[in-house]
Design a protein around this motif. Sequence first.
Motif, PDB file in Angstrom:
ATOM      1  N   SER A 167      48.091  73.002  24.578  1.00  0.00           N
ATOM      2  CA  SER A 167      49.044  74.096  24.403  1.00  0.00           C
ATOM      3  C   SER A 167      48.867  74.648  22.995  1.00  0.00           C
ATOM      4  CB  SER A 167      50.476  73.608  24.621  1.00  0.00           C
ATOM      5  OG  SER A 167      50.919  72.821  23.535  1.00  0.00           O
ATOM      6  N   LYS A 168      49.774  75.520  22.595  1.00  0.00           N
ATOM      7  CA  LYS A 168      49.725  76.081  21.249  1.00  0.00           C
ATOM      8  C   LYS A 168      49.823  74.990  20.196  1.00  0.00           C
ATOM      9  CE  LYS A 168      49.528  79.816  18.667  1.00  0.00           C
ATOM     10  NZ  LYS A 168      48.327  80.677  18.649  1.00  0.00           N
ATOM     11  N   ALA A 169      50.342  73.833  20.563  1.00  0.00           N
ATOM     12  CA  ALA A 169      50.462  72.723  19.614  1.00  0.00           C
ATOM     13  C   ALA A 169      49.127  72.365  18.986  1.00  0.00           C
ATOM     14  CB  ALA A 169      51.065  71.499  20.310  1.00  0.00           C
ATOM     15  N   ASN A 170      48.030  72.563  19.718  1.00  0.00           N
ATOM     16  CA  ASN A 170      46.715  72.224  19.178  1.00  0.00           C
ATOM     17  C   ASN A 170      46.262  73.193  18.091  1.00  0.00           C
ATOM     18  OD1 ASN A 170      46.330  69.888  20.570  1.00  0.00           O
ATOM     19  ND2 ASN A 170      44.669  70.625  21.851  1.00  0.00           N
ATOM     20  N   SER A 171      47.023  74.262  17.867  1.00  0.00           N
ATOM     21  CA  SER A 171      46.721  75.185  16.769  1.00  0.00           C
ATOM     22  C   SER A 171      47.436  74.784  15.482  1.00  0.00           C
ATOM     23  CB  SER A 171      47.139  76.616  17.158  1.00  0.00           C
ATOM     24  OG  SER A 171      46.454  77.052  18.301  1.00  0.00           O
ATOM     25  N   PHE A 172      48.303  73.777  15.573  1.00  0.00           N
ATOM     26  CA  PHE A 172      49.132  73.403  14.422  1.00  0.00           C
ATOM     27  C   PHE A 172      48.881  71.950  13.998  1.00  0.00           C
ATOM     28  CE2 PHE A 172      52.180  76.292  16.923  1.00  0.00           C
ATOM     29  CZ  PHE A 172      51.652  77.442  16.357  1.00  0.00           C
ATOM     30  N   VAL A 173      47.611  71.577  13.869  1.00  0.00           N
ATOM     31  CA  VAL A 173      47.292  70.168  13.623  1.00  0.00           C
ATOM     32  C   VAL A 173      46.826  69.892  12.197  1.00  0.00           C
ATOM     33  CG1 VAL A 173      46.784  69.702  16.045  1.00  0.00           C
ATOM     34  CG2 VAL A 173      44.956  70.501  14.529  1.00  0.00           C
ATOM     35  N   GLN A 174      46.799  70.905  11.343  1.00  0.00           N
ATOM     36  CA  GLN A 174      46.415  70.715   9.943  1.00  0.00           C
ATOM     37  C   GLN A 174      47.486  71.339   9.042  1.00  0.00           C
ATOM     38  OE1 GLN A 174      44.124  68.821   8.940  1.00  0.00           O
ATOM     39  NE2 GLN A 174      42.720  68.623  10.689  1.00  0.00           N
ATOM     40  N   ASP A 175      47.679  70.863   7.832  1.00  0.00           N
ATOM     41  CA  ASP A 175      46.982  69.735   7.212  1.00  0.00           C
ATOM     42  C   ASP A 175      47.656  68.410   7.583  1.00  0.00           C
ATOM     43  OD1 ASP A 175      45.088  71.358   5.870  1.00  0.00           O
ATOM     44  OD2 ASP A 175      46.531  71.812   4.319  1.00  0.00           O
ATOM     45  N   VAL A 176      48.987  68.455   7.678  1.00  0.00           N
ATOM     46  CA  VAL A 176      49.750  67.300   8.160  1.00  0.00           C
ATOM     47  C   VAL A 176      50.299  67.654   9.531  1.00  0.00           C
ATOM     48  CG1 VAL A 176      51.797  65.876   7.846  1.00  0.00           C
ATOM     49  CG2 VAL A 176      50.351  66.404   5.883  1.00  0.00           C
ATOM     50  N   SER A 177      49.884  66.926  10.531  1.00  0.00           N
ATOM     51  CA  SER A 177      50.394  67.103  11.892  1.00  0.00           C
ATOM     52  C   SER A 177      51.503  66.093  12.118  1.00  0.00           C
ATOM     53  CB  SER A 177      49.272  66.903  12.911  1.00  0.00           C
ATOM     54  OG  SER A 177      49.791  66.739  14.219  1.00  0.00           O
ATOM     55  N   TYR A 178      52.722  66.587  12.280  1.00  0.00           N
ATOM     56  CA  TYR A 178      53.839  65.654  12.455  1.00  0.00           C
ATOM     57  C   TYR A 178      53.792  64.929  13.803  1.00  0.00           C
ATOM     58  CZ  TYR A 178      55.693  67.470   8.100  1.00  0.00           C
ATOM     59  OH  TYR A 178      55.845  67.804   6.778  1.00  0.00           O
ATOM     60  N   PRO A 179      53.429  65.589  14.920  1.00  0.00           N
ATOM     61  CA  PRO A 179      53.266  64.804  16.154  1.00  0.00           C
ATOM     62  C   PRO A 179      52.211  63.706  16.011  1.00  0.00           C
ATOM     63  CG  PRO A 179      53.388  67.134  16.665  1.00  0.00           C
ATOM     64  CD  PRO A 179      53.294  67.035  15.172  1.00  0.00           C
ATOM     65  N   SER A 180      51.101  64.013  15.324  1.00  0.00           N
ATOM     66  CA  SER A 180      50.067  62.990  15.128  1.00  0.00           C
ATOM     67  C   SER A 180      50.621  61.819  14.318  1.00  0.00           C
ATOM     68  CB  SER A 180      48.850  63.587  14.420  1.00  0.00           C
ATOM     69  OG  SER A 180      48.259  64.606  15.199  1.00  0.00           O
ATOM     70  N   ASN A 181      51.440  62.108  13.323  1.00  0.00           N
ATOM     71  CA  ASN A 181      52.026  61.037  12.521  1.00  0.00           C
ATOM     72  C   ASN A 181      53.103  60.267  13.276  1.00  0.00           C
ATOM     73  OD1 ASN A 181      51.150  60.771   9.479  1.00  0.00           O
ATOM     74  ND2 ASN A 181      50.975  62.957   9.988  1.00  0.00           N
ATOM     75  N   MET A 182      53.814  60.936  14.176  1.00  0.00           N
ATOM     76  CA  MET A 182      54.751  60.219  15.051  1.00  0.00           C
ATOM     77  C   MET A 182      54.003  59.199  15.902  1.00  0.00           C
ATOM     78  SD  MET A 182      57.021  63.483  16.326  1.00  0.00           S
ATOM     79  CE  MET A 182      57.884  64.562  15.180  1.00  0.00           C
ATOM     80  N   LEU A 183      52.881  59.643  16.458  1.00  0.00           N
ATOM     81  CA  LEU A 183      52.032  58.765  17.264  1.00  0.00           C
ATOM     82  C   LEU A 183      51.449  57.647  16.404  1.00  0.00           C
ATOM     83  CD1 LEU A 183      50.356  58.034  19.788  1.00  0.00           C
ATOM     84  CD2 LEU A 183      48.796  59.902  19.194  1.00  0.00           C
ATOM     85  N   TYR A 184      51.035  57.974  15.201  1.00  0.00           N
ATOM     86  CA  TYR A 184      50.471  56.969  14.296  1.00  0.00           C
ATOM     87  C   TYR A 184      51.499  55.901  13.972  1.00  0.00           C
ATOM     88  CZ  TYR A 184      48.239  55.065  10.075  1.00  0.00           C
ATOM     89  OH  TYR A 184      47.673  54.238   9.134  1.00  0.00           O
ATOM     90  N   ALA A 185      52.735  56.296  13.716  1.00  0.00           N
ATOM     91  CA  ALA A 185      53.783  55.318  13.440  1.00  0.00           C
ATOM     92  C   ALA A 185      53.969  54.378  14.627  1.00  0.00           C
ATOM     93  CB  ALA A 185      55.094  56.035  13.120  1.00  0.00           C
ATOM     94  N   ALA A 186      53.944  54.928  15.833  1.00  0.00           N
ATOM     95  CA  ALA A 186      54.084  54.084  17.024  1.00  0.00           C
ATOM     96  C   ALA A 186      52.911  53.128  17.173  1.00  0.00           C
ATOM     97  CB  ALA A 186      54.204  54.972  18.263  1.00  0.00           C
ATOM     98  N   ALA A 187      51.693  53.590  16.827  1.00  0.00           N
ATOM     99  CA  ALA A 187      50.520  52.718  16.912  1.00  0.00           C
ATOM    100  C   ALA A 187      50.596  51.592  15.883  1.00  0.00           C
ATOM    101  CB  ALA A 187      49.250  53.543  16.715  1.00  0.00           C
ATOM    102  N   LEU A 188      51.082  51.897  14.692  1.00  0.00           N
ATOM    103  CA  LEU A 188      51.263  50.853  13.676  1.00  0.00           C
ATOM    104  C   LEU A 188      52.282  49.832  14.142  1.00  0.00           C
ATOM    105  CD1 LEU A 188      51.319  53.073  10.460  1.00  0.00           C
ATOM    106  CD2 LEU A 188      49.564  51.392  11.049  1.00  0.00           C
ATOM    107  N   ALA A 189      53.400  50.300  14.653  1.00  0.00           N
ATOM    108  CA  ALA A 189      54.446  49.384  15.102  1.00  0.00           C
ATOM    109  C   ALA A 189      53.965  48.519  16.262  1.00  0.00           C
ATOM    110  CB  ALA A 189      55.687  50.177  15.502  1.00  0.00           C
ATOM    111  N   ALA A 190      53.195  49.115  17.168  1.00  0.00           N
ATOM    112  CA  ALA A 190      52.669  48.340  18.292  1.00  0.00           C
ATOM    113  C   ALA A 190      51.753  47.232  17.801  1.00  0.00           C
ATOM    114  CB  ALA A 190      51.920  49.266  19.256  1.00  0.00           C
TER     115      ALA A 190
END
Length: 504
Positions: free
Chosen positions: A355-378
């Motif tokens: 979706s349009k979300a893939n146009s908003f992935v730089q420089d800091v992508s907050y959805p990517s960091n949300m996912l990263y936090a979940a991966a760290l916690a897992a």
Amino acid sequence: TAPCSILPQRNLLIRRVAYPRFLKRQPLAVVSQGKLQRDVPVTRLWKDRSLVNIGPKLKGYPESELQVVPSIELQKIRSASRESIDKPYRPDARIELSENEFSIVDLGTNLTGFIGASVRCTEPTKLYFTFDEILAQDDVNFRRLGCVNAVCYELKPGTYSLESFEPYTMRYLKLNVLEGSCEIENLYLREYANSETEEARFSCSDPRLNRIFEAARQTFKQNATDIFMDCPSRERAGWLCDSFFTSRVAFDLCGNTTIEKNLFENYLLPASFAHLPEGMLPMCYPADHYNGVFIPNWAMWFVIQLEEYQARSGDRELVAALRPRLEALYRYFQRFTNEDGLLEKLESWVFVEWSKANSFVQDVSYPSNMLYAAALAAGGRMYGEPDLIDQAEHIRAVIRRQSFDGEFFVDNAVRKDGQLQVTRNRTEVCQYFAFFFDVATRKTHGKLWDKLVHQFGPKRKQSKAFPEIHPANAFIGNYLRSELLSRYGYPAQIKDELVDFYLY
């Protein structure tokens, strides 16, 4: 005697997964028949990258070395006339086709398998099977999916029992005779699909939900023969992230985790992954990645899924064996940590959703960091590493401060003159990421949750609510929405939205 070489013995992996039943599925109806026009002028021939981009990064044979190029030949042919038939297909009734004639049959639903038929010809004959999942203007478009949905037979006079060497996906099959003539009978598709799904049962008073369930079963069984695939037709690839959702369904429909174990075992076996940065996991595997492209987000989904796999299977041995892979992955991501502890300027194909979300992935992508936090916690929970859990909580706290604008979570921030500036780019899927990965809850962000439940979803296109928030796509935003409604206890709304999403 001719000399022969002896190959070294190979240790084969345990299959684990039950073999398909290879049932023969016959067409339900003859749709149409008609005449073909040859040598149709084509202003610009369609040539897929698999034909023109052959080289060190995409293996294969250059076009100049090919004796036959079916995709080019078929583009110069079109249906000149068509007669509607719409009669039940009889396997013993011969379909007689002369030169430049065609017939289209309907299998009734999308199926995956090996195309088979009995063919008799009294003169040299060129027969093309072309196929697709839908009809376009009452015809089969062999290249609609960006691949060549065609099988060609050049036959001498005789009677043949034909069956394709590899499986294909289709509902509609078009029989095209370009040279000669033939009689075709006993058409079938030898089904290539997971055989364990038939044990699952679902039935209710709403026929729409029954239909959706059976479509879901078909979708799963055709994509889960030995690993989880994204589609059984064009790519047939074992993509991560897709596998997170498919593995949940596998446990529901099959009651086991055998395919999921195969998936994780594949990632465990190689000493390293060629052409990728140290620590990074392939976005799909088994596969070759000569161009060096990867999706960092998909490696994070790998970790999320692994924790769920451990809960589903109790397979601590495989989870423990994969620990070095995860540790290397975390080291890779540390290179991109900024002064706030967030990942910034991730490399390669940063992917949130289609979706349009893939146009908003730089420089800091907050959805990517949300996912990263979940991966760290897992990882912290799986391996008893409290520091990873603390790091995840720190990232979530920073996201809440930076990304939430008082109404919605913003998708990204950009670096300008050394300072990180939060944008006004906001997407529906970003909100689902926030709730799915515990950045937000109904208690901490109740007003936002109420908006999402009651004013977003499949009917927002008609209501035009919040037009400034870019809509989510099926993969993966709408899936996350359904998962969240399930998590928070909205079964009636899920039922209604399933109908709106899938029976449009």
